[in-house]
Design a protein around this motif. Sequence first.
Motif, short mmCIF file in Angstrom:
data_model
loop_
_atom_site.label_atom_id
_atom_site.label_comp_id
_atom_site.label_asym_id
_atom_site.label_seq_id
_atom_site.Cartn_x
_atom_site.Cartn_y
_atom_site.Cartn_z
N ARG A 10 -82.34 86.76 -15.59
CA ARG A 10 -81.21 86.83 -16.53
C ARG A 10 -81.56 86.16 -17.86
N ASP A 11 -82.27 85.04 -17.82
CA ASP A 11 -82.69 84.37 -19.06
C ASP A 11 -83.65 85.23 -19.86
N GLU A 12 -84.57 85.90 -19.16
CA GLU A 12 -85.52 86.79 -19.85
C GLU A 12 -84.80 87.98 -20.48
N ILE A 13 -83.81 88.52 -19.81
CA ILE A 13 -83.04 89.65 -20.36
C ILE A 13 -82.28 89.19 -21.60
N ARG A 14 -81.66 88.03 -21.52
CA ARG A 14 -80.93 87.50 -22.69
C ARG A 14 -81.87 87.21 -23.86
N ALA A 15 -83.13 86.90 -23.54
CA ALA A 15 -84.12 86.64 -24.60
C ALA A 15 -84.60 87.94 -25.24
N GLY A 16 -84.19 89.08 -24.69
CA GLY A 16 -84.51 90.37 -25.30
C GLY A 16 -85.74 91.05 -24.74
N LYS A 17 -86.24 90.62 -23.60
CA LYS A 17 -87.42 91.24 -23.01
C LYS A 17 -87.04 92.51 -22.26
N SER A 18 -87.99 93.43 -22.23
CA SER A 18 -87.75 94.70 -21.52
C SER A 18 -88.01 94.50 -20.03
N ASP A 19 -87.59 95.49 -19.24
CA ASP A 19 -87.79 95.42 -17.79
C ASP A 19 -89.28 95.35 -17.45
N LYS A 20 -90.11 96.14 -18.15
CA LYS A 20 -91.55 96.14 -17.89
C LYS A 20 -92.15 94.77 -18.14
N GLU A 21 -91.73 94.13 -19.21
CA GLU A 21 -92.24 92.80 -19.54
C GLU A 21 -91.85 91.79 -18.45
N ILE A 22 -90.64 91.91 -17.95
CA ILE A 22 -90.17 91.00 -16.90
C ILE A 22 -90.96 91.22 -15.62
N TYR A 23 -91.16 92.49 -15.24
CA TYR A 23 -91.94 92.79 -14.04
C TYR A 23 -93.37 92.26 -14.20
N LYS A 24 -93.94 92.45 -15.37
CA LYS A 24 -95.31 91.99 -15.63
C LYS A 24 -95.40 90.48 -15.50
N LYS A 25 -94.41 89.76 -16.05
CA LYS A 25 -94.40 88.30 -15.96
C LYS A 25 -94.30 87.84 -14.50
N LEU A 26 -93.41 88.47 -13.74
CA LEU A 26 -93.27 88.12 -12.33
C LEU A 26 -94.55 88.41 -11.55
N GLU A 27 -95.19 89.52 -11.88
CA GLU A 27 -96.43 89.89 -11.20
C GLU A 27 -97.54 88.90 -11.54
N GLU A 28 -97.61 88.46 -12.80
CA GLU A 28 -98.62 87.48 -13.19
C GLU A 28 -98.38 86.14 -12.52
N ASP A 29 -97.12 85.74 -12.41
CA ASP A 29 -96.79 84.42 -11.85
C ASP A 29 -96.91 84.39 -10.32
N PHE A 30 -96.50 85.47 -9.64
CA PHE A 30 -96.41 85.45 -8.18
C PHE A 30 -97.36 86.43 -7.48
N GLY A 31 -98.04 87.26 -8.22
CA GLY A 31 -98.96 88.21 -7.61
C GLY A 31 -98.31 89.58 -7.43
N GLU A 32 -99.17 90.53 -7.05
CA GLU A 32 -98.73 91.93 -6.91
C GLU A 32 -97.73 92.13 -5.78
N THR A 33 -97.77 91.27 -4.77
CA THR A 33 -96.92 91.45 -3.59
C THR A 33 -95.46 91.15 -3.86
N VAL A 34 -95.15 90.57 -4.99
CA VAL A 34 -93.75 90.24 -5.29
C VAL A 34 -92.95 91.50 -5.61
N LEU A 35 -93.63 92.56 -6.02
CA LEU A 35 -92.95 93.82 -6.35
C LEU A 35 -92.90 94.71 -5.11
N TYR A 36 -91.76 95.36 -4.89
CA TYR A 36 -91.63 96.27 -3.75
C TYR A 36 -92.45 97.54 -3.95
N ALA A 37 -92.60 97.99 -5.16
CA ALA A 37 -93.37 99.20 -5.45
C ALA A 37 -94.62 98.80 -6.22
N PRO A 38 -95.74 98.55 -5.52
CA PRO A 38 -96.95 98.16 -6.23
C PRO A 38 -97.46 99.32 -7.09
#
Length: 158
Positions: free
Chosen positions: A51-79
């Motif tokens: 929610r903070d990232e969305i309010r900061a104006g980031k796109s969905d792709k940027e948020i997914y990329k940040k989560l993937e960088e921080d937690f690895g590829e397995t954090v996403l349901y659709a690799p």
Amino acid sequence: MESEEDQVKKARIVEARARNISHNVRCTECGSQSIEDSQADIAILLRKLIRDEIRAGKSDKEIYKKLEEDFGETVLYAPPFDIQTAAIWLSPFVVAGAAAGVWAYQRRRQKTNVYVMTLDLVRGVPLTVKEKQTILHLLTPPPAQRRWWWQQLFNRGT
């Protein structure tokens, strides 16, 4: 200055995007739940981060990329589809193709009659279509009579 109605619309949009992203992110603690469904501490923190990232104006792709960088590829349901995951993504098609090939081979093998091929070799001259049909008619056994268990149970005398 924004009206209250505009603020409510923006809040709804942020909430909808956050829920959409949260449904596609796996909880790192639970493993089998999305962070939207999980009540683990890490899931609550991740929902807040999204929610903070969305309010900061980031796109969905940027948020997914940040989560993937921080937690690895397995954090996403659709690799993502890449060389490493290609075998996993393509294996159902390979298995289905192999099964179809085996099935087609078996069907072809059933239709090839050894007796007709032997007569062709013995005579030295191929059989005509009419001769092949006659021989196949003579050599093909009649279909077996299959009776279902209830027919056998009720029609014992016939």
